[in-house]
Design a protein around this motif. Structure first.
Motif, short mmCIF file in Angstrom:
data_model
loop_
_atom_site.label_atom_id
_atom_site.label_comp_id
_atom_site.label_asym_id
_atom_site.label_seq_id
_atom_site.Cartn_x
_atom_site.Cartn_y
_atom_site.Cartn_z
N LEU A 147 30.12 27.50 22.46
CA LEU A 147 28.70 27.19 22.28
C LEU A 147 27.81 27.84 23.33
O LEU A 147 26.58 27.79 23.20
N LYS A 149 26.66 30.67 24.17
CA LYS A 149 25.63 31.67 23.85
C LYS A 149 24.89 31.33 22.57
O LYS A 149 24.15 32.18 22.04
N ARG A 150 25.02 30.13 22.10
CA ARG A 150 24.37 29.72 20.85
C ARG A 150 23.15 28.85 21.15
O ARG A 150 23.28 27.76 21.67
N LYS A 151 21.98 29.36 20.79
CA LYS A 151 20.74 28.65 21.06
C LYS A 151 20.30 27.75 19.91
O LYS A 151 19.39 26.95 20.06
N ALA A 157 26.07 24.67 14.63
CA ALA A 157 27.16 25.35 15.35
C ALA A 157 28.52 24.76 15.00
O ALA A 157 29.48 25.49 14.76
N ASP A 160 29.88 25.82 11.69
CA ASP A 160 30.18 27.24 11.55
C ASP A 160 31.69 27.43 11.63
O ASP A 160 32.32 27.13 12.66
N ASN A 188 23.85 25.46 23.26
CA ASN A 188 24.19 25.89 24.62
C ASN A 188 23.66 24.96 25.69
O ASN A 188 23.86 25.20 26.89
#
Length: 269
Positions: A147, A149-151, A157, A160, A188
């Motif tokens: 997670l 780098k996931r904004k 998320a 996914d 993130n």
């Protein structure tokens, strides 16, 4: 749509009735589902079937030359009946066994799939998948890294399949509630400690749902026709404007990532 517990329940229900049986006939009544039904299935006549396993929301039925890869789609069901039983509307695919029984795939919306994966190969639909949520490969440390780098929203998320497979809408909502995490929180921004909690609750929710035979909300039933009973234990999903079981606040509904999301505004931050 059937999620991981429903697919696991279907796989477990089918296994005693199809594994180790010689195949007498394969019938394709409607060749076009989400993708064309694999004509390679016709070559299984005379072959004794192997084990059936699950990967994400796919069931892989093993044979010496490869695997029949099956997906229930939005409304698909599989049942084992006498081969003499009359076909139902939307029965699209059938495997008849030498003992007189038959496996039938019924799918009114035709979003399911019957594909063929040759031995030693991996279909593209299976090649990009993340770890299984109930495996040792999935834990809080892995989730925190995945997670980082996931904004976008944490709910999107964990749904996914490249992050973790099989955590669909129902179980994402329930796991986030039990972890106290708001579904719109930036992925993130979820700390390692909270990722540890979330990974643990994802495992617990899925294991509980499997034990209860899945969740029947609309289309899903087990292979024997009985419903999944986990719906009776849902804390937030489908409970908009009802009181939270923990604090009494009204459960909220919001569209996140084009999916209905349910959460408690007080318990989840």
């Amino acid at each position: 749509m059937p999620e991981l517990p429903e697919v696991e329940t279907t796989k477990n229900g089918l296994a005693p009735h199809i594994v180790g049986k010689p195949i007498k006939a394969v019938n394709i009544y409607q060749p076009q589902l989400r993708w064309p039904i694999a004509v390679e299935a016709k070559a299984l006549v005379g072959i004794t079937s192997g084990e059936i396993r699950r990967r994400a929301k796919y069931m892989l039925w093993e044979f010496p030359s490869g695997s029949l890869v099956m997906h229930l789609g939005m409304s698909g069901t599989m049942r084992v009946v006498s081969a003499q039983t009359a076909l139902k509307k939307h029965d699209h695919f059938e495997v008849v066994f030498e003992d007189g029984s038959a496996l039938r795939f019924n799918d009114p919306r035709r979003f399911g799939a019957i594909l063929w994966q040759p031995a030693g190969e991996t279909l593209s639909v299976l090649s990009q998948l993340g770890p299984e949520p109930l495996s040792d490969d999935f834990d809080g440390k892995y989730l925190h890294t995945a997670l980082s780098k996931r904004k976008g929203a944490i709910k999107n998320a964990i749904m996914d399949n490249k992050v973790v497979v099989g955590v669909g809408n129902i179980y994402a909502s329930e796991s986030l509630f039990m972890s106290g995490i708001h579904p719109k929180r930036a992925a993130n921004k979820v700390s390692l400690a909270r990722c540890n909690l979330l990974a643990g609750f994802i495992k617990a929710v899925l294991e509980k749902a499997i034990g209860e035979g899945g969740t029947t909300l609309k289309d899903f039933t087990q292979t024997d026709g009985s419903p999944g009973y986990f719906a009776q234990q849902l804390n937030v999903y489908g409970r908009a404007d009802l009181p939270c079981n923990q604090c009494g606040s009204l459960i909220k509904k919001q569209i996140i990532g084009q999916r209905s999301s349910f959460y408690c505004p007080k318990c989840q931050r």
